[in-house]
Scaffold this motif. Sequence first.
Motif, PDB file in Angstrom:
ATOM      1  N   ILE A  57      -3.190  -2.322   7.506  1.00 36.53           N
ATOM      2  CA  ILE A  57      -3.707  -2.138   6.144  1.00 36.53           C
ATOM      3  C   ILE A  57      -3.996  -0.662   5.878  1.00 36.53           C
ATOM      4  O   ILE A  57      -3.581  -0.104   4.859  1.00 36.53           O
ATOM      5  CB  ILE A  57      -4.981  -2.985   5.927  1.00 36.53           C
ATOM      6  CG1 ILE A  57      -4.635  -4.470   5.959  1.00 36.53           C
ATOM      7  CG2 ILE A  57      -5.667  -2.616   4.608  1.00 36.53           C
ATOM      8  CD1 ILE A  57      -5.848  -5.392   5.989  1.00 36.53           C
ATOM      9  N   LEU A  58      -4.714  -0.027   6.799  1.00 38.91           N
ATOM     10  CA  LEU A  58      -5.070   1.378   6.601  1.00 38.91           C
ATOM     11  C   LEU A  58      -3.844   2.281   6.605  1.00 38.91           C
ATOM     12  O   LEU A  58      -3.712   3.188   5.777  1.00 38.91           O
ATOM     13  CB  LEU A  58      -6.049   1.814   7.696  1.00 38.91           C
ATOM     14  CG  LEU A  58      -7.433   1.153   7.655  1.00 38.91           C
ATOM     15  CD1 LEU A  58      -8.243   1.549   8.884  1.00 38.91           C
ATOM     16  CD2 LEU A  58      -8.181   1.554   6.386  1.00 38.91           C
ATOM     17  N   GLN A  59      -2.920   2.032   7.527  1.00 36.17           N
ATOM     18  CA  GLN A  59      -1.730   2.869   7.616  1.00 36.17           C
ATOM     19  C   GLN A  59      -0.859   2.739   6.374  1.00 36.17           C
ATOM     20  O   GLN A  59      -0.197   3.703   5.970  1.00 36.17           O
ATOM     21  CB  GLN A  59      -0.933   2.517   8.869  1.00 36.17           C
ATOM     22  CG  GLN A  59      -1.605   2.979  10.154  1.00 36.17           C
ATOM     23  CD  GLN A  59      -0.934   2.420  11.403  1.00 36.17           C
ATOM     24  OE1 GLN A  59       0.005   1.617  11.318  1.00 36.17           O
ATOM     25  NE2 GLN A  59      -1.421   2.830  12.567  1.00 36.17           N
ATOM     26  N   THR A  60      -0.869   1.554   5.754  1.00 34.32           N
ATOM     27  CA  THR A  60      -0.094   1.353   4.530  1.00 34.32           C
ATOM     28  C   THR A  60      -0.484   2.380   3.471  1.00 34.32           C
ATOM     29  O   THR A  60       0.369   2.947   2.779  1.00 34.32           O
ATOM     30  CB  THR A  60      -0.309  -0.067   3.978  1.00 34.32           C
ATOM     31  OG1 THR A  60       0.169  -1.011   4.936  1.00 34.32           O
ATOM     32  CG2 THR A  60       0.422  -0.264   2.654  1.00 34.32           C
ATOM     33  N   TYR A  61      -1.784   2.637   3.359  1.00 37.83           N
ATOM     34  CA  TYR A  61      -2.251   3.574   2.337  1.00 37.83           C
ATOM     35  C   TYR A  61      -2.202   5.022   2.829  1.00 37.83           C
ATOM     36  O   TYR A  61      -1.881   5.937   2.064  1.00 37.83           O
ATOM     37  CB  TYR A  61      -3.675   3.201   1.907  1.00 37.83           C
ATOM     38  CG  TYR A  61      -3.742   1.817   1.313  1.00 37.83           C
ATOM     39  CD1 TYR A  61      -3.158   1.541   0.088  1.00 37.83           C
ATOM     40  CD2 TYR A  61      -4.363   0.771   1.997  1.00 37.83           C
ATOM     41  CE1 TYR A  61      -3.198   0.264  -0.451  1.00 37.83           C
ATOM     42  CE2 TYR A  61      -4.409  -0.507   1.473  1.00 37.83           C
ATOM     43  CZ  TYR A  61      -3.822  -0.755   0.240  1.00 37.83           C
ATOM     44  OH  TYR A  61      -3.862  -2.018  -0.287  1.00 37.83           O
ATOM     45  N   MET A  62      -2.516   5.240   4.099  1.00 36.51           N
ATOM     46  CA  MET A  62      -2.519   6.608   4.620  1.00 36.51           C
ATOM     47  C   MET A  62      -1.119   7.202   4.704  1.00 36.51           C
ATOM     48  O   MET A  62      -0.946   8.416   4.699  1.00 36.51           O
ATOM     49  CB  MET A  62      -3.172   6.646   6.012  1.00 36.51           C
ATOM     50  CG  MET A  62      -4.637   6.279   6.019  1.00 36.51           C
ATOM     51  SD  MET A  62      -5.633   7.451   5.062  1.00 36.51           S
ATOM     52  CE  MET A  62      -7.270   6.758   5.260  1.00 36.51           C
ATOM     53  N   GLN A  63      -0.094   6.360   4.805  1.00 38.74           N
ATOM     54  CA  GLN A  63       1.272   6.852   4.924  1.00 38.74           C
ATOM     55  C   GLN A  63       1.960   7.024   3.574  1.00 38.74           C
ATOM     56  O   GLN A  63       3.139   7.384   3.516  1.00 38.74           O
ATOM     57  CB  GLN A  63       2.085   5.908   5.813  1.00 38.74           C
ATOM     58  CG  GLN A  63       1.645   5.943   7.272  1.00 38.74           C
ATOM     59  CD  GLN A  63       2.398   4.950   8.150  1.00 38.74           C
ATOM     60  OE1 GLN A  63       3.198   4.160   7.658  1.00 38.74           O
ATOM     61  NE2 GLN A  63       2.148   5.006   9.440  1.00 38.74           N
ATOM     62  N   ASP A  64       1.232   6.795   2.500  1.00 41.02           N
ATOM     63  CA  ASP A  64       1.787   6.975   1.161  1.00 41.02           C
ATOM     64  C   ASP A  64       1.719   8.463   0.803  1.00 41.02           C
ATOM     65  O   ASP A  64       0.701   8.967   0.358  1.00 41.02           O
ATOM     66  CB  ASP A  64       0.991   6.133   0.156  1.00 41.02           C
ATOM     67  CG  ASP A  64       1.602   6.150  -1.233  1.00 41.02           C
ATOM     68  OD1 ASP A  64       2.395   7.076  -1.525  1.00 41.02           O
ATOM     69  OD2 ASP A  64       1.276   5.252  -2.039  1.00 41.02           O
ATOM     70  N   GLU A  65       2.823   9.184   1.018  1.00 43.79           N
ATOM     71  CA  GLU A  65       2.827  10.626   0.809  1.00 43.79           C
ATOM     72  C   GLU A  65       2.547  11.001  -0.642  1.00 43.79           C
ATOM     73  O   GLU A  65       1.884  12.004  -0.920  1.00 43.79           O
ATOM     74  CB  GLU A  65       4.160  11.219   1.254  1.00 43.79           C
ATOM     75  CG  GLU A  65       4.365  11.185   2.766  1.00 43.79           C
ATOM     76  CD  GLU A  65       5.604  11.939   3.197  1.00 43.79           C
ATOM     77  OE1 GLU A  65       6.226  12.602   2.321  1.00 43.79           O
ATOM     78  OE2 GLU A  65       5.950  11.874   4.389  1.00 43.79           O
TER      79      GLU A  65
END
Length: 383
Positions: free
Chosen positions: A269-277
């Motif tokens: 869940i967190l990586q989904t948003y953190m990886q949104d450049e």
Amino acid sequence: MTQTLRPFTHLGDMPIETFLRDYWQKKPLLIRQALPNFESPLSADELAGLCLEDDVISRLITETPQSSPFNSEWNVTHGPLPEDIFETLPENYWSLLVQHVDQLSPEVNQLLNLFRFIPNWRLDDVMISYAPDKGGVGPHFDYYDVFLLQGHGQRRWRLGQQCTSKSPMLANAPMKVLTEFDVQEDWVLNPGDILYVPPGLAHWGTAVGESITYSVGFRAPSHQDIVLDFSQEVASKIEEDNRYQDQFLTANKNAGEITGDAIEQLKHILQTYMQDEQALAQWLGKSMTQLNPGMVDEAENTIEPEEMANTPFTLSPFARATFYRADSNSEAYIFINGEVYSGSLELANALSNYLPIDWLSCSETDKLILDTLAQQYLLVSLT
């Protein structure tokens, strides 16, 4: 007309590429006569006048020396200052600091251009300090890079050890003053000299006679601020329907245990948003171009929309601007004073580099952006 300054290509004889490789955020550098024949754009009286104004951020710092320089008593008075305060000050041991002077003086604003070999979004402001003999703010360190340009008179700079939040500080003082200082360098700067000080390095400036120093500082958001501010930005755009799911749950051998599968789901869940450049770029651009308190949010003498077709114009140098390339190489997100616009890469480059813009060569989309900016940020080009 204010002279247009260009970014340094060399610091003294040193190419900027060498400085960035060997010194930037690594070690200090003294550049003798980086600006030969430099004269302070503002006088001591003009700085004192700024401190009387309600919308100017300023501080008057006075020192009462003790037997040890690390035990001095300090007092801080925040502006606006009363007009008669200067009549009560001693001859020595005080300092006047004025923030965001680049927003108050076109001549001072031009000094920022010298340092645009660093990305725009990292530039913060120009602070000016005036002090009579022996005046200063004590031994301290900053969390950001700073270029210290001597504008008038002389100032002695001592450089010390690398510091952290755990470095010993003077107790019960209204400002952070170090109680230990291991002198590594000791220099006296003259007008036109520049001293670069990297983050965390202890430094101690003391006026030698009457002194005016220009401090060009850089924004360095803490990891705490990055995580907190970005997560709040992202969270504000997430729909309530998006929830934690474990539709492939298996029987748990121990109901009291948080399993590795649950942690993996949270990481996903967190990586989904953190990886949104794109989301990261939009947060960074808006956050880093927001104006600090006391900075002007509109330019004076802006161009009228009907004039734009007949004369070149530029973004006001008082505006903070940067851009990020969108998925298409021909489009960009343009960030100005905390707001975001979608336009062409050509417009983004012209605005963020304060270059003249020709209305007739702009696309219809870019013209809509310029119409929005016109009466707030756009000026007739003087070049």
